[in-house]
Design a protein around this motif. Structure first.
Motif, PDB file in Angstrom:
ATOM      1  N   ALA A   1       0.947  -1.244   0.012  1.00 32.87           N
ATOM      2  CA  ALA A   1       0.175   0.207  -0.053  1.00 32.87           C
ATOM      3  C   ALA A   1       0.762   1.283   0.150  1.00 32.87           C
TER       4      ALA A   1
ATOM      5  N   SER B   1      -0.893  -2.093 -10.010  1.00 23.64           N
ATOM      6  CA  SER B   1      -2.151  -1.273  -9.485  1.00 23.64           C
ATOM      7  C   SER B   1      -2.025  -0.019  -9.993  1.00 23.64           C
TER       8      SER B   1
ATOM      9  N   LEU C   1      -5.818   0.550 -10.417  1.00 20.48           N
ATOM     10  CA  LEU C   1      -6.648  -0.493  -9.509  1.00 20.48           C
ATOM     11  C   LEU C   1      -6.423   0.088  -8.052  1.00 20.48           C
ATOM     12  N   ASP C   2      -7.402  -0.128  -7.089  1.00 15.13           N
ATOM     13  CA  ASP C   2      -7.394   0.107  -5.842  1.00 15.13           C
ATOM     14  C   ASP C   2      -6.159  -0.912  -5.295  1.00 15.13           C
ATOM     15  N   PRO C   3      -5.069  -0.374  -4.802  1.00 14.07           N
ATOM     16  CA  PRO C   3      -4.321  -1.421  -3.846  1.00 14.07           C
ATOM     17  C   PRO C   3      -4.789  -2.064  -2.922  1.00 14.07           C
ATOM     18  N   ASP C   4      -5.751  -1.509  -2.157  1.00 13.79           N
ATOM     19  CA  ASP C   4      -6.480  -2.216  -1.132  1.00 13.79           C
ATOM     20  C   ASP C   4      -7.039  -3.466  -1.462  1.00 13.79           C
TER      21      ASP C   4
END
Lengths: 185, 219
Positions: free
Chosen positions: A63, A149, A154-157
């Motif tokens: 993250a 990501s 893209l959402d890293p989460d």
């Protein structure tokens, strides 16, 4: 809000299915090595801890790297100084956590009625060896996923955490059996 | 297809200006870092000011097209940097720092908008604009010659107190074939020098009389 259930299912399901398959593979390794576990039941306490710590450290790193890549203060370069700092920090974090865990688990196990055929130093050595190698592998994986990501937006989460924890579970189990095999035999 | 036909066809295609094409492209996520975007915005804001002044100075429409293109490009970059900043923010410290960065980006965008406004002068009917504006200004640029019988010969600029007495600032001195740019107070004036100076009409009258030897002292 942009997130509705359809979108979450559509993006989440394929990745989670893949993760489940990999986890089943990891579980079958665990089953295949039953005799080692029977000999050393202390390993049963260690598995979840090793895996989750590895996965967490990898996810945190991923993250943070994804943020850094977006801002531009971390570049995808082997010589990049910030990248090294992040790497070393996560390894240090892992080293401390695993050393602490090894001592804790050993004394917890010795208080309960578990047969102990292993010395404290041996056990600490096993956990530290597993931890260091695991974190190296997990870090590389999380760098790759963080970069992906960033490239795709893209959402890293949603993306980094599942992949990194799955890889950490599988590699953690394999490594622990391998190193136990080397140390005991 | 004949050469002439081809040229007329291509000419029609080129009639859509570059900036208009850029304006109608869609904004979407591109993996460029906030750092790179901010660097590009900084570079453009420097370049666009130069170009806007050049366009007015040389009364050139092609340069003004380029300014318009850069203005549109800057708008796009401002969108991109906001998108990337939102993707990057993770903690409250991140958000605080990125808010400052976005403020800088916003300022750069404002600079480019103003440069776009400068270029609008080219649409004015009484062109060229610049000479008209400069004639209306309070401070003008003058050229003066130092004659032999002036008191100024072989004296330093600082000694004569030209700037404090007349309000004229000497920008450059030409002596025979060479130039002294931005002379400091220790530069020495010689007879038959040409001075390029900036200041008001009254200051020019006083200084001209002094340099021609009609006035003995600057007051």
């Amino acid at each position: 809000m942009i997130y509705n259930w359809k979108k979450i299912v559509r993006y989440g399901l394929p990745l989670l299915t893949l993760c489940v398959l990999i986890e089943i593979f990891a579980g079958s390794i665990l089953q295949g090595n039953q005799n080692v576990i029977f000999k050393l039941p202390i390993l049963l306490i260690s598995f979840p801890v090793i895996n989750s710590v590895g996965g967490n450290i990898g996810s945190i790193l991923g993250a943070r790297l994804a943020s850094g890549l977006h801002v531009g203060n971390i570049r995808l370069d082997i010589k990049d100084k910030k990248m090294h700092e992040n790497f070393i920090t996560s390894r240090l974090l892992g080293l401390i956590t695993y050393a602490f865990l090894a001592i804790l688990i050993y004394y917890l196990a010795s208080f309960s009625n578990i047969s102990m055929d292993i010395g404290l130093m041996e056990f600490i050595f096993i956990l530290l060896a597993v931890g260091l190698i695991l974190i190296c592998i997990v870090s590389v994986v999380s760098i790759i996923t963080a970069f992906l990501s960033f490239r795709r937006g893209l959402d890293p989460d949603d993306f980094v955490a599942p992949i990194v924890t799955t890889i950490s579970d599988t590699v953690g189990i394999i490594l622990l059996f391998f190193i136990v095999g080397v140390v005991i035999i | 297809m004949s050469e002439k036909k081809k040229r007329s066809f291509l000419g029609r295609l080129q009639r859509t200006p570059k900036w208009k094409k850029e304006e109608f492209t869609e904004i979407e996520y591109k993996p460029t870092t906030v750092k790179d975007l901010l660097t590009e915005m900084k570079d453009i804001s420097e370049l666009i000011i130069d170009l806007a002044y050049s366009a007015v100075l040389f009364d050139n429409n092609e340069i003004s097209e380029e300014v318009k293109y850069l203005e549109v490009r800057m708008d796009k970059l401002n969108y991109d940097i906001r998108i990337m900043a939102m993707m990057a923010a993770r903690t409250k410290e991140d958000a605080e720092q990125l808010a400052g960065i976005l403020q800088v980006a916003q300022a750069a965008e404002k600079i480019s908008n103003t440069a776009g406004d400068i270029v609008l002068l080219l649409k004015d009917k009484n062109r060229p604009t610049l000479s008209r504006i400069l004639n209306k200004a309070d401070e003008k640029i003058f050229r003066l010659n130092i004659s032999k019988n002036s008191e100024a010969c072989d004296k330093k600029i600082g000694e004569l107190k030209i700037e404090s007495e007349t309000g004229m600032r000497i920008i450059a001195i030409r002596r025979n074939d060479f130039w002294i740019y931005n002379p400091q107070s220790d530069a020495v004036l010689k007879s038959d020098d040409w001075l390029i100076a900036r200041g008001s009409d009254e200051g020019f009258d006083d200084l001209d009389k002094f340099l021609k030897g009609k006035l003995k002292v600057l007051e």
